[in-house]
Design an enzyme around this catalytic site. Structure first.
Site, PDB file in Angstrom:
ATOM      1  N   GLY A 145     111.841  92.234  74.834  1.00  0.00           N
ATOM      2  CA  GLY A 145     112.783  91.441  74.041  1.00  0.00           C
ATOM      3  C   GLY A 145     112.104  90.209  73.473  1.00  0.00           C
ATOM      4  O   GLY A 145     112.673  89.117  73.432  1.00  0.00           O
ATOM      5  N   ALA A 146     110.866  90.393  73.009  1.00  0.00           N
ATOM      6  CA  ALA A 146     110.021  89.230  72.670  1.00  0.00           C
ATOM      7  C   ALA A 146     109.940  88.933  71.177  1.00  0.00           C
ATOM      8  O   ALA A 146     109.155  88.091  70.759  1.00  0.00           O
ATOM      9  CB  ALA A 146     108.612  89.425  73.243  1.00  0.00           C
TER      10      ALA A 146
ATOM     11  N   ARG B 238     112.183  87.478  69.455  1.00  0.00           N
ATOM     12  CA  ARG B 238     112.797  86.171  69.180  1.00  0.00           C
ATOM     13  C   ARG B 238     113.254  85.515  70.484  1.00  0.00           C
ATOM     14  O   ARG B 238     113.115  86.091  71.570  1.00  0.00           O
ATOM     15  CB  ARG B 238     113.971  86.346  68.218  1.00  0.00           C
ATOM     16  CG  ARG B 238     115.106  87.170  68.786  1.00  0.00           C
ATOM     17  CD  ARG B 238     116.367  87.029  67.954  1.00  0.00           C
ATOM     18  NE  ARG B 238     117.499  87.452  68.712  1.00  0.00           N
ATOM     19  CZ  ARG B 238     118.268  88.503  68.403  1.00  0.00           C
ATOM     20  NH1 ARG B 238     118.001  89.211  67.328  1.00  0.00           N
ATOM     21  NH2 ARG B 238     119.287  88.815  69.159  1.00  0.00           N
TER      22      ARG B 238
ATOM     23  N   ASP C 260     113.042 100.703  73.354  1.00  0.00           N
ATOM     24  CA  ASP C 260     114.330 100.391  73.966  1.00  0.00           C
ATOM     25  C   ASP C 260     114.108 100.467  75.470  1.00  0.00           C
ATOM     26  O   ASP C 260     113.852 101.557  76.009  1.00  0.00           O
ATOM     27  CB  ASP C 260     115.388 101.416  73.508  1.00  0.00           C
ATOM     28  CG  ASP C 260     116.764 101.125  74.105  1.00  0.00           C
ATOM     29  OD1 ASP C 260     116.844 100.456  75.153  1.00  0.00           O
ATOM     30  OD2 ASP C 260     117.754 101.602  73.519  1.00  0.00           O
TER      31      ASP C 260
ATOM     32  N   TYR D 285     127.930  91.061  82.287  1.00  0.00           N
ATOM     33  CA  TYR D 285     126.658  90.313  82.241  1.00  0.00           C
ATOM     34  C   TYR D 285     126.384  89.607  83.574  1.00  0.00           C
ATOM     35  O   TYR D 285     125.262  89.625  84.087  1.00  0.00           O
ATOM     36  CB  TYR D 285     126.776  89.312  81.090  1.00  0.00           C
ATOM     37  CG  TYR D 285     125.554  88.488  80.793  1.00  0.00           C
ATOM     38  CD1 TYR D 285     124.493  89.017  80.054  1.00  0.00           C
ATOM     39  CD2 TYR D 285     125.469  87.161  81.210  1.00  0.00           C
ATOM     40  CE1 TYR D 285     123.387  88.239  79.749  1.00  0.00           C
ATOM     41  CE2 TYR D 285     124.369  86.384  80.910  1.00  0.00           C
ATOM     42  CZ  TYR D 285     123.330  86.919  80.176  1.00  0.00           C
ATOM     43  OH  TYR D 285     122.227  86.151  79.871  1.00  0.00           O
TER      44      TYR D 285
ATOM     45  N   THR E  85     127.432  90.452  86.523  1.00  0.00           N
ATOM     46  CA  THR E  85     127.073  91.475  87.518  1.00  0.00           C
ATOM     47  C   THR E  85     125.622  91.908  87.332  1.00  0.00           C
ATOM     48  O   THR E  85     124.862  92.020  88.306  1.00  0.00           O
ATOM     49  CB  THR E  85     128.009  92.692  87.367  1.00  0.00           C
ATOM     50  OG1 THR E  85     129.353  92.251  87.538  1.00  0.00           O
ATOM     51  CG2 THR E  85     127.692  93.770  88.377  1.00  0.00           C
ATOM     52  N   ALA E  86     125.225  92.119  86.089  1.00  0.00           N
ATOM     53  CA  ALA E  86     123.844  92.538  85.823  1.00  0.00           C
ATOM     54  C   ALA E  86     122.857  91.454  86.240  1.00  0.00           C
ATOM     55  O   ALA E  86     121.826  91.736  86.860  1.00  0.00           O
ATOM     56  CB  ALA E  86     123.674  92.869  84.334  1.00  0.00           C
ATOM     57  N   LYS E  87     123.177  90.190  85.931  1.00  0.00           N
ATOM     58  CA  LYS E  87     122.238  89.103  86.238  1.00  0.00           C
ATOM     59  C   LYS E  87     122.170  88.831  87.740  1.00  0.00           C
ATOM     60  O   LYS E  87     121.125  88.426  88.260  1.00  0.00           O
ATOM     61  CB  LYS E  87     122.623  87.840  85.455  1.00  0.00           C
ATOM     62  CG  LYS E  87     122.402  87.960  83.942  1.00  0.00           C
ATOM     63  CD  LYS E  87     120.984  88.412  83.610  1.00  0.00           C
ATOM     64  CE  LYS E  87     120.558  88.067  82.189  1.00  0.00           C
ATOM     65  NZ  LYS E  87     119.232  88.652  81.853  1.00  0.00           N
TER      66      LYS E  87
HETATM   67  P1  NAP Z   1     118.145  86.867  72.064  1.00  0.00           P
HETATM   68  O1  NAP Z   1     117.739  85.736  71.173  1.00  0.00           O
HETATM   69  O2  NAP Z   1     119.362  87.644  71.735  1.00  0.00           O
HETATM   70  O3  NAP Z   1     116.888  87.836  72.237  1.00  0.00           O
HETATM   71  C1  NAP Z   1     116.985  89.021  72.980  1.00  0.00           C
HETATM   72  C2  NAP Z   1     115.953  89.990  72.491  1.00  0.00           C
HETATM   73  O4  NAP Z   1     116.037  91.166  73.301  1.00  0.00           O
HETATM   74  C3  NAP Z   1     116.180  90.407  71.034  1.00  0.00           C
HETATM   75  O5  NAP Z   1     114.973  90.344  70.314  1.00  0.00           O
HETATM   76  C4  NAP Z   1     116.686  91.837  71.182  1.00  0.00           C
HETATM   77  O6  NAP Z   1     116.305  92.708  70.123  1.00  0.00           O
HETATM   78  C5  NAP Z   1     115.975  92.300  72.438  1.00  0.00           C
HETATM   79  N1  NAP Z   1     116.618  93.468  73.015  1.00  0.00           N
HETATM   80  C6  NAP Z   1     117.942  93.703  73.180  1.00  0.00           C
HETATM   81  N2  NAP Z   1     118.147  94.909  73.713  1.00  0.00           N
HETATM   82  C7  NAP Z   1     116.928  95.473  73.905  1.00  0.00           C
HETATM   83  C8  NAP Z   1     116.480  96.714  74.405  1.00  0.00           C
HETATM   84  N3  NAP Z   1     117.343  97.646  74.827  1.00  0.00           N
HETATM   85  N4  NAP Z   1     115.144  96.958  74.444  1.00  0.00           N
HETATM   86  C9  NAP Z   1     114.278  96.039  74.005  1.00  0.00           C
HETATM   87  N5  NAP Z   1     114.630  94.840  73.515  1.00  0.00           N
HETATM   88  C10 NAP Z   1     115.946  94.554  73.461  1.00  0.00           C
HETATM   89  O7  NAP Z   1     118.390  86.341  73.557  1.00  0.00           O
HETATM   90  P2  NAP Z   1     117.754  85.145  74.424  1.00  0.00           P
HETATM   91  O8  NAP Z   1     118.763  84.079  74.488  1.00  0.00           O
HETATM   92  O9  NAP Z   1     116.362  84.854  74.008  1.00  0.00           O
HETATM   93  O10 NAP Z   1     117.772  85.856  75.863  1.00  0.00           O
HETATM   94  C11 NAP Z   1     116.607  86.398  76.480  1.00  0.00           C
HETATM   95  C12 NAP Z   1     116.932  86.703  77.939  1.00  0.00           C
HETATM   96  O11 NAP Z   1     117.354  85.499  78.592  1.00  0.00           O
HETATM   97  C13 NAP Z   1     118.075  87.705  78.122  1.00  0.00           C
HETATM   98  O12 NAP Z   1     117.834  88.511  79.240  1.00  0.00           O
HETATM   99  C14 NAP Z   1     119.262  86.798  78.381  1.00  0.00           C
HETATM  100  O13 NAP Z   1     120.257  87.480  79.071  1.00  0.00           O
HETATM  101  C15 NAP Z   1     118.599  85.708  79.196  1.00  0.00           C
HETATM  102  N6  NAP Z   1     119.319  84.440  79.243  1.00  0.00           N
HETATM  103  C16 NAP Z   1     119.584  83.720  78.108  1.00  0.00           C
HETATM  104  C17 NAP Z   1     120.255  82.508  78.202  1.00  0.00           C
HETATM  105  C18 NAP Z   1     120.570  81.673  77.015  1.00  0.00           C
HETATM  106  O14 NAP Z   1     121.284  80.651  77.168  1.00  0.00           O
HETATM  107  N7  NAP Z   1     120.093  81.978  75.816  1.00  0.00           N
HETATM  108  C19 NAP Z   1     120.649  82.023  79.463  1.00  0.00           C
HETATM  109  C20 NAP Z   1     120.369  82.780  80.593  1.00  0.00           C
HETATM  110  C21 NAP Z   1     119.691  83.980  80.473  1.00  0.00           C
HETATM  111  P3  NAP Z   1     117.217  92.932  68.798  1.00  0.00           P
HETATM  112  O15 NAP Z   1     117.228  91.643  68.109  1.00  0.00           O
HETATM  113  O16 NAP Z   1     116.511  93.994  68.033  1.00  0.00           O
HETATM  114  O17 NAP Z   1     118.568  93.329  69.316  1.00  0.00           O
END
Ligand code: NAP
Length: 259
Positions: free
Chosen positions: A15-16, A18, A66, A157, A159-161
């Site tokens: 998920g890198a 962005r 994926d 979410y 539950t998963a986390k």
């Molecule tokens: P984000 O900006 O939505 O980035 C998530 C990335 O994961 C996107 O590039 C997305 O790709 C990719 N992705 C989604 N489903 C995927 C799959 N099945 N296989 C491969 N890549 C996939 O989210 P983020 O805020 O940076 O979050 C990153 C992680 O931190 C996540 O696990 C999130 O739950 C966790 N987190 C975030 C926050 C927060 O406040 N932002 C807080 C706690 C935890 P597409 O764009 O192509 O869909």
């Protein structure tokens, strides 16, 4: 460039393309690692990898995958091992939200969130640990969340986390004997597309929502992706060699549930 903290290390960040994953891949590269930028979107993964390689003079490859699909994950890890020469670090970061109150939550919202976070971390870790066990060296960091403590509108979410925290502890027990550290980072509110989406879903402009949330955070601001990246890199470094099976919160204050 001279020797850097991760010189010679091969790192996978899922998920890198962005957000937090992108900042994490960038932070590893800044410290000399070769990185695999893994994302659903091939073009976005490739573009991010090119920008990272250009910024830090390191090797970075973009790979579409994926994480919830076994064959794609197996192929991705094999490709990383072939192109980067091995796998030393795995960051299970790919994530999605499908928030709703339980009476409005569809089966698909539950299944997708479980599949990306839990099945994804399982498949990626199982494939990567083969390389790590063989070389008797590895670091796995799972991205959990303060939502693991409970959050209205996020039974899937949350539950998963929370599940990822149990996964982290059990995997640390299994893999410790092979010199593999497994930890989790649990971020609080981090400004990314994910939280901008949440703001809009709740009827707020992202900037107003950030300011509102900052007032509830002890340190007085919301987080940025690099706040998480710095901690992931520390836990993946040899300085943290005696830290395993831990969940470290990066939330600008003590871990609490909101609301
Ligand atoms: P984000 O900006 O939505 O980035 C998530 C990335 O994961 C996107 O590039 C997305 O790709 C990719 N992705 C989604 N489903 C995927 C799959 N099945 N296989 C491969 N890549 C996939 O989210 P983020 O805020 O940076 O979050 C990153 C992680 O931190 C996540 O696990 C999130 O739950 C966790 N987190 C975030 C926050 C927060 O406040 N932002 C807080 C706690 C935890 P597409 O764009 O192509 O869909």
């Amino acid at each position: 460039m001279g020797e850097r903290r991760f010189s010679g290390r091969r790192v996978i960040v899922t998920g890198a393309a962005r957000g937090i994953g992108r900042a994490t891949a960038d932070r590893f590269a800044e410290d000399g690692a070769a990185v695999a930028v893994v994302d659903l979107d091939a073009g976005a993964a490739q573009a991010a990898a090119e920008a990272i390689a250009a910024a830090h003079g390191t090797m970075a490859v973009g790979i579409a995958c994926d994480v919830s699909v076994r064959d794609q994950v197996e192929a991705m890890v094999a490709e990383v091992a072939r192109r980067l020469g091995g796998v030393d670090v795995l960051v299970n970061n790919a994530g999605v939200t499908r928030d709703n109150l339980i009476h409005k939550m569809e089966d698909e919202d539950w299944d997708l969130v479980m599949n990306v976070h839990l099945r994804g971390a399982f498949l990626c870790s199982r494939a990567a640990q083969r390389h790590m066990v063989e070389q008797r060296y590895g670091k796995i960091v799972n991205i959990s969340s303060t939502s693991a403590l409970g959050n209205r509108g996020q039974v899937n979410y949350s539950t998963a986390k929370a599940g990822l925290q149990g996964f982290t502890r059990s995997l640390a027990l299994e893999l410790g004997r092979f010199n593999i550290n497994v930890n989790a980072v649990a971020p609080g509110f981090i400004d990314t597309e994910m939280t901008q989406l949440t703001a809009r879903r709740l009827g707020h402009e992202p900037e107003a929502y950030r300011q509102m949330r900052a007032k509830t955070i002890a340190i007085g601001r919301v987080g940025v992706p690099r706040d998480v990246a710095n901690l992931v890199c520390f836990l993946s470094s040899d300085e943290a060699g005696f830290v395993s099976g831990q969940v470290v919160y990066a939330s600008g204050g003590p871990e609490t549930r909101r609301g």
